[in-house]
Design an enzyme around this catalytic site. Structure first.
Site, PDB file in Angstrom:
ATOM      1  N   ASN A   1      34.340  49.741  40.766  1.00 11.14           N
ATOM      2  CA  ASN A   1      33.294  48.824  41.232  1.00 11.14           C
ATOM      3  C   ASN A   1      32.043  49.664  41.517  1.00 11.14           C
ATOM      4  O   ASN A   1      32.166  50.769  42.039  1.00 11.14           O
ATOM      5  CB  ASN A   1      33.761  48.115  42.525  1.00 11.14           C
ATOM      6  CG  ASN A   1      32.988  46.842  42.801  1.00 11.14           C
ATOM      7  OD1 ASN A   1      31.772  46.867  42.920  1.00 11.14           O
ATOM      8  ND2 ASN A   1      33.690  45.725  42.906  1.00 11.14           N
TER       9      ASN A   1
ATOM     10  N   HIS B   1      42.516  31.448  38.716  1.00  9.61           N
ATOM     11  CA  HIS B   1      41.567  30.395  39.085  1.00  9.61           C
ATOM     12  C   HIS B   1      41.306  29.391  37.965  1.00  9.61           C
ATOM     13  O   HIS B   1      40.287  28.712  37.967  1.00  9.61           O
ATOM     14  CB  HIS B   1      40.236  31.028  39.551  1.00  9.61           C
ATOM     15  CG  HIS B   1      40.374  31.801  40.821  1.00  9.61           C
ATOM     16  ND1 HIS B   1      39.410  32.676  41.289  1.00  9.61           N
ATOM     17  CD2 HIS B   1      41.359  31.835  41.747  1.00  9.61           C
ATOM     18  CE1 HIS B   1      39.817  33.212  42.434  1.00  9.61           C
ATOM     19  NE2 HIS B   1      40.995  32.724  42.725  1.00  9.61           N
TER      20      HIS B   1
ATOM     21  N   GLU C   1      30.051  49.101  43.782  1.00 13.53           N
ATOM     22  CA  GLU C   1      29.882  49.110  45.245  1.00 13.53           C
ATOM     23  C   GLU C   1      31.229  49.349  45.921  1.00 13.53           C
ATOM     24  O   GLU C   1      32.246  48.899  45.398  1.00 13.53           O
ATOM     25  CB  GLU C   1      29.400  47.727  45.741  1.00 13.53           C
ATOM     26  CG  GLU C   1      28.227  47.129  45.013  1.00 13.53           C
ATOM     27  CD  GLU C   1      26.931  47.790  45.423  1.00 13.53           C
ATOM     28  OE1 GLU C   1      26.914  48.423  46.505  1.00 13.53           O
ATOM     29  OE2 GLU C   1      25.953  47.684  44.665  1.00 13.53           O
TER      30      GLU C   1
END
Ligand code: NAD
Ligand code: ZN
Length: 238
Positions: free
Chosen positions: A203, A110, A205
């Site tokens: 992670n 990105h 989550e």
């Protein structure tokens, strides 16, 4: 006697979560808002066309946050893996913290917040002082934008090609601190899996990647990578 020492091919995909412990907010976390705006409202070509100064103000705030922080233990563990493994990092982050920690083989999917790109002639350059006068301009007079990929824009071709190539040729593919929402990076773990890589996900989550993971380490990037680092040590030839 000939000695063969095979270095495991490891590819690590990182997202905003790996920099969270350095103090950089993720977009979707609680601290992700800026003056009530969501990233999706500012990180777009339309927003820049409409109001380049507002978009630059937001990037200047992010530069200020990013400029003050240091790589954390997670970035350092990965930098340390360079000598041990055949390692590549594919990052969705624009903060440059992997390189600051010493990692060399980094694919920036990105872009990078410290670089600018001229919206007229396409020139790309690094300027850490760009926020002194906004909006910054190129030597050709064109308006400069951050050299990052905005919502709705294509990813740099080389970075994307390299990422697919790595996903197709990894023994181990690790996704750290990425929600798996932003495409096409989100596809990489399943591509790697279909080519036979073992998938690890770190992670706090569950994510769409943890569903396809061989091993899901439900933990923060730093402690999760520390645990994985120890587990992989045991697998290395001594
Ligand atoms: P994202 O979609 O990659 O989601 C962040 C993920 O990090 C979530 O799944 C969250 O559970 C996880 N996370 C939170 N704290 C963590 C920790 N301590 N350890 C490990 N994981 C943790 O990121 P986003 O914020 O939604 O951003 C979308 C896009 O914007 C991506 O390209 C992202 O990389 C970019 N972005 C970059 C930066 C940066 O350069 N540091 C910061 C914000 C956003
Ligand atoms: Zn120019």
């Amino acid at each position: 006697m000939l000695e063969f020492y095979y270095k495991m091919r490891i590819t690590v995909l990182t997202g905003a979560g790996i920099s969270a412990e350095s103090g950089i907010p993720t977009f979707r976390g609680e601290d992700g808002l800026w003056e009530g705006f969501k990233a999706e409202e500012l990180a777009t070509p339309e927003a820049f066309e409409r109001d380049p100064i507002k978009v630059w103000e937001w990037y200047c705030w992010r530069r200020e946050v990013i400029g003050k922080v240091k790589p954390n233990e997670a970035h350092k563990i990965l930098a340390n893996w360079q000598g041990k493994y055949d390692l590549w990092i594919i990052t969705q982050n624009v903060d440059g913290l992997h390189q600051k920690a010493g990692s060399k083989k980094v694919v920036e999917l990105h872009g990078n917040i410290w670089r600018l790109r001229c919206s007229k002639c396409g020139r790309v350059w690094e300027d850490r002082e760009a926020c002194r006068k906004i909006p910054p301009r190129c030597s050709c007079g064109g308006l400069a934008r951050p050299d990052v990929v905005w919502f709705g824009e294509a990813l740099p071709e080389w970075a994307l090609r390299k990422s697919y190539e790595l996903a197709g040729a990894s023994d181990i593919f690790i996704a750290v601190g990425t929600s798996g929402i932003v495409q096409p990076a989100a596809n990489l773990p399943s591509i790697a899996k279909s080519f036979g890589a073992k998938i690890y996900v770190i992670n706090p989550e569950p994510t769409i990647h943890s569903e396809i993971a061989d091993i899901f380490i439900q933990d923060k990037a730093s402690t999760g990578l520390r645990r994985l680092d120890e587990a992989l040590q045991d697998k290395r030839p001594s």
